[in-house]
Motif scaffolding. Sequence first.
Motif, short mmCIF file in Angstrom:
data_model
loop_
_atom_site.label_atom_id
_atom_site.label_comp_id
_atom_site.label_asym_id
_atom_site.label_seq_id
_atom_site.Cartn_x
_atom_site.Cartn_y
_atom_site.Cartn_z
N ARG A 215 0.84 -1.19 0.00
CA ARG A 215 0.00 0.00 0.00
C ARG A 215 0.88 1.24 0.00
O ARG A 215 2.03 1.21 0.42
N ASP A 216 0.29 2.33 -0.47
CA ASP A 216 0.92 3.64 -0.44
C ASP A 216 0.45 4.30 0.86
O ASP A 216 -0.65 4.83 0.94
N TRP A 217 1.31 4.23 1.89
CA TRP A 217 0.95 4.73 3.22
C TRP A 217 1.57 6.09 3.50
O TRP A 217 2.78 6.28 3.32
N GLY A 218 0.76 7.04 3.97
CA GLY A 218 1.27 8.34 4.35
C GLY A 218 0.75 8.75 5.72
O GLY A 218 0.00 8.01 6.36
N PHE A 219 1.13 9.94 6.16
CA PHE A 219 0.74 10.46 7.47
C PHE A 219 -0.54 11.26 7.35
O PHE A 219 -0.65 12.17 6.53
N ALA A 220 -1.53 10.94 8.18
CA ALA A 220 -2.84 11.58 8.11
C ALA A 220 -2.75 13.11 8.24
O ALA A 220 -3.49 13.84 7.57
N GLY A 221 -1.85 13.59 9.07
CA GLY A 221 -1.71 15.04 9.23
C GLY A 221 -1.31 15.74 7.95
O GLY A 221 -1.76 16.87 7.67
N TYR A 239 -8.17 16.10 -6.39
CA TYR A 239 -6.75 15.79 -6.33
C TYR A 239 -6.49 14.43 -5.67
O TYR A 239 -7.10 14.12 -4.64
N VAL A 240 -5.59 13.67 -6.24
CA VAL A 240 -5.06 12.49 -5.57
C VAL A 240 -4.08 12.96 -4.50
O VAL A 240 -3.25 13.85 -4.74
N VAL A 241 -4.20 12.38 -3.31
CA VAL A 241 -3.27 12.69 -2.21
C VAL A 241 -2.60 11.39 -1.80
O VAL A 241 -3.26 10.47 -1.29
N ALA A 242 -1.30 11.30 -2.04
CA ALA A 242 -0.56 10.07 -1.80
C ALA A 242 0.93 10.39 -1.73
O ALA A 242 1.35 11.50 -2.08
N THR A 243 1.72 9.41 -1.30
CA THR A 243 3.18 9.63 -1.24
C THR A 243 3.86 9.23 -2.53
O THR A 243 4.96 9.71 -2.83
N GLY A 244 3.24 8.30 -3.30
CA GLY A 244 3.88 7.82 -4.51
C GLY A 244 4.90 6.73 -4.25
O GLY A 244 5.64 6.33 -5.15
N VAL A 245 4.94 6.23 -3.02
CA VAL A 245 5.88 5.16 -2.66
C VAL A 245 5.09 4.02 -2.02
O VAL A 245 4.24 4.24 -1.15
N SER A 246 5.36 2.80 -2.45
CA SER A 246 4.62 1.64 -1.97
C SER A 246 5.47 0.81 -1.01
O SER A 246 6.68 0.64 -1.22
N HIS A 247 4.84 0.30 0.03
CA HIS A 247 5.51 -0.58 1.00
C HIS A 247 4.59 -1.75 1.33
O HIS A 247 3.37 -1.63 1.27
N SER A 248 5.18 -2.85 1.73
CA SER A 248 4.40 -4.04 2.07
C SER A 248 4.10 -4.10 3.56
O SER A 248 4.76 -3.44 4.38
N VAL A 249 3.10 -4.93 3.90
CA VAL A 249 2.81 -5.17 5.31
C VAL A 249 4.03 -5.78 5.99
O VAL A 249 4.34 -5.48 7.14
N ARG A 250 4.78 -6.59 5.26
CA ARG A 250 6.00 -7.19 5.81
C ARG A 250 7.01 -6.11 6.19
O ARG A 250 7.63 -6.18 7.27
N PRO A 282 -0.33 -2.88 -8.36
CA PRO A 282 -0.35 -2.31 -7.01
C PRO A 282 -1.13 -1.00 -6.92
O PRO A 282 -1.24 -0.24 -7.89
N PHE A 283 -1.66 -0.74 -5.72
CA PHE A 283 -2.24 0.55 -5.39
C PHE A 283 -1.08 1.51 -5.11
O PHE A 283 -0.29 1.31 -4.20
N LEU A 284 -0.99 2.54 -5.92
CA LEU A 284 0.11 3.50 -5.78
C LEU A 284 -0.37 4.84 -6.33
O LEU A 284 -0.76 4.93 -7.49
N GLY A 285 -0.39 5.85 -5.48
CA GLY A 285 -0.95 7.14 -5.88
C GLY A 285 0.05 8.07 -6.53
O GLY A 285 1.21 8.15 -6.13
N ASP A 286 -0.41 8.79 -7.55
CA ASP A 286 0.40 9.80 -8.22
C ASP A 286 -0.16 11.17 -7.87
O ASP A 286 -1.18 11.60 -8.40
N ALA A 287 0.49 11.86 -6.94
CA ALA A 287 0.03 13.16 -6.46
C ALA A 287 0.72 14.32 -7.17
O ALA A 287 0.83 15.42 -6.62
N THR A 288 1.13 14.09 -8.40
CA THR A 288 1.83 15.14 -9.17
C THR A 288 0.99 16.41 -9.25
O THR A 288 1.51 17.53 -9.11
#
Length: 320
Positions: A215-221, A239-250, A282-288
């Motif tokens: 998932r593309d996880w970011g900080f809620a704030g 607007y898409v709001v995302a970090t653009g970086v994906s990480h696994s649960v692992r 994968p789910f990965l957001g593009d916040a360009t």
Amino acid sequence: MRRALITGVNGQDGSYLAELLLDRGYRVIGLVREDAGERLDRIQHIRSQLEIVPGSLLDDALLRRLLEHHQPDEVYNFAARASSSQLLTDPTLTAEYNGLAVVRMLEAIRTVNPKIRFCQASSSEMFGTVAESPQNELTPFRPRNPYGVAKLFAHGMVGTYRENFGVFGCSAILFNHESPRRGPEFVTRKISMSVARIRAGLTRSLSLGALDVTRDWGFAGDYVRAMWQMLQAEVADDYVVATGVSHSVREFCDLAFDRVGLDYRAYVQTDPLVRRAPESIPFLGDATKARRVLGWQPSMSFEQLVTMMVDADIVAQQVA
């Protein structure tokens, strides 16, 4: 003094936005469910600075009275049925709260004061079974559960009121966003809370589904700051709001357990009953667009986010 109404102010996102607006000198009115009771812990530290109103987004007359009485300049809608356990349960109620309730608010704005600026918390769940990655504002929506379908309906209605009625309506297509205020039913918080409990000797293991889901996880704030920036822009848009970086649960587990000097492999068990089907794209957001138009940037890295959540749950465990 500028005025803002936040629905779901006692949730993760609502509480961070309330802090942000108070810091900027706003008067903040918060709508909470009538049965919220004691579930105001996320805003307890700023409770005296807020005006809390109990009520339902399904009450058209209440929404109009709220807008007429408080005359907000901005409205932010976070109220929704949002937990992963509710994605497939009670689709009728999900449609009411996540879809039709948004139309009720938009209609109240249109009839009371169409100059009110409105921001809707849309969701990456609207993309559903994605056909391309990363996902941006032009990626086709293909929701596959009642939550995503209802969110897409609301998202479309925001655009409808913007184009047909001139309402300054924006939708923030939020990808996964976490914090120490995340609900305990979400996987990231399950992990951070379990790390704190294992460290304290209160439990010995953590059961999860597939560890390689990304998932593309970011900080809620950071994400609510993007929503505020949307309503300060000259033109309303989505607007898409995302970090653009994906990480696994692992990876999340590895970092979280390493924070307390433990190896996650000794404690994390996988439960085949809660496994998800593998995702080929994968789910990965593009916040360009948000970066270019709004000047928005996330302030917190994935590593910092995991550390923040684990540390907060360790402190909470010690206090308890």
